[in-house]
Design a protein around this motif. Structure first.
Motif, short mmCIF file in Angstrom:
data_model
loop_
_atom_site.label_atom_id
_atom_site.label_comp_id
_atom_site.label_asym_id
_atom_site.label_seq_id
_atom_site.Cartn_x
_atom_site.Cartn_y
_atom_site.Cartn_z
N UNK A 25 41.98 88.77 34.23
CA UNK A 25 42.98 89.07 33.21
C UNK A 25 42.41 90.04 32.17
N UNK A 26 41.18 89.80 31.74
CA UNK A 26 40.55 90.69 30.75
C UNK A 26 40.32 92.07 31.35
N UNK A 27 39.88 92.13 32.61
CA UNK A 27 39.71 93.43 33.27
C UNK A 27 41.03 94.18 33.31
N UNK A 28 42.10 93.49 33.67
CA UNK A 28 43.40 94.14 33.77
C UNK A 28 43.85 94.69 32.42
N UNK A 29 43.75 93.88 31.38
CA UNK A 29 44.14 94.34 30.04
C UNK A 29 43.26 95.51 29.60
N UNK A 30 41.97 95.43 29.87
CA UNK A 30 41.04 96.50 29.48
C UNK A 30 41.39 97.81 30.20
N UNK A 31 41.69 97.73 31.50
CA UNK A 31 42.04 98.93 32.25
C UNK A 31 43.36 99.51 31.79
N UNK A 32 44.34 98.67 31.52
CA UNK A 32 45.63 99.16 30.99
C UNK A 32 45.41 99.80 29.62
N UNK A 45 35.93 96.27 22.12
CA UNK A 45 34.49 96.05 22.27
C UNK A 45 34.19 94.66 22.82
N UNK A 46 34.93 93.66 22.35
CA UNK A 46 34.74 92.30 22.87
C UNK A 46 35.08 92.25 24.35
N UNK A 47 36.17 92.89 24.74
CA UNK A 47 36.56 92.91 26.16
C UNK A 47 35.51 93.62 27.00
N UNK A 48 34.89 94.66 26.46
CA UNK A 48 33.85 95.37 27.20
C UNK A 48 32.66 94.46 27.47
N UNK A 49 32.25 93.68 26.50
CA UNK A 49 31.16 92.72 26.71
C UNK A 49 31.57 91.63 27.69
N UNK A 51 33.67 91.90 30.09
CA UNK A 51 33.69 92.48 31.44
C UNK A 51 32.32 92.36 32.08
N UNK A 52 31.27 92.66 31.35
CA UNK A 52 29.91 92.61 31.89
C UNK A 52 29.43 91.17 32.03
N UNK A 53 29.41 90.44 30.92
CA UNK A 53 28.84 89.09 30.93
C UNK A 53 29.72 88.10 31.66
N UNK A 54 31.03 88.31 31.66
CA UNK A 54 31.93 87.41 32.38
C UNK A 54 31.66 87.43 33.88
N UNK A 55 31.41 88.61 34.41
CA UNK A 55 31.08 88.70 35.83
C UNK A 55 29.76 88.02 36.14
N UNK A 56 28.79 88.16 35.26
CA UNK A 56 27.51 87.50 35.48
C UNK A 56 27.67 85.98 35.43
N UNK A 57 28.46 85.48 34.50
CA UNK A 57 28.71 84.04 34.40
C UNK A 57 29.48 83.56 35.64
#
Length: 119
Positions: A25-32, A45-49, A51-57
């Motif tokens: 959901x965050x990726x979709x909103x960020x890309x839109x 900026x929060x969504x960018x972080x 995107x990275x850390x969410x995938x790692x988690x």
């Protein structure tokens, strides 16, 4: 012990599903937002972080779920690899500090701080 591991597998399965949904959901909103720019800068900026850390988690939780039913050797290998990824992500200059202890090793002079997060 086996019952505990089966219950823990269900917990990791549930967490993985929730985290996967939130990350997508965050990726979709960020890309839109990259096309229509409607998010405030702070939220972007929060969504960018995330995107990275969410995938790692997400990968870590799914890895825990996968390895919980495997033998101890497979689990230890996963835990060590995960620790390497986390340590070098949080502390990118750790490599330079470790390699400095190797006799005759050439230590790079440039800092790699922030090399893993690309916005």
């Amino acid at each position: 012990m086996k019952e505990f591991r089966l219950q823990l597998e269900k917990v990791f399965d549930f967490l993985g599903e929730i985290i996967a949904f939130l990350v997508i959901a965050i990726w979709a909103v960020y890309i839109i937002d990259t096309n229509f720019v409607f998010l405030p800068e702070v939220l972007r900026n929060i969504f960018a972080y995330v995107r990275y850390w969410g995938l790692l988690v997400l990968v870590a939780v799914e890895g825990f779920e996968c390895t919980i039913k495997r033998n101890i050797i497979i689990r230890l290998i996963f835990y060590i690899l995960l620790a390497v990824v986390v340590i070098f992500s949080f502390f990118p200059d750790t490599y330079n500090m470790l390699i400095a202890y190797v006799p005759g090793a050439v230590v790079p002079t440039t800092s790699t701080a922030g090399a893993f997060i690309h916005f």
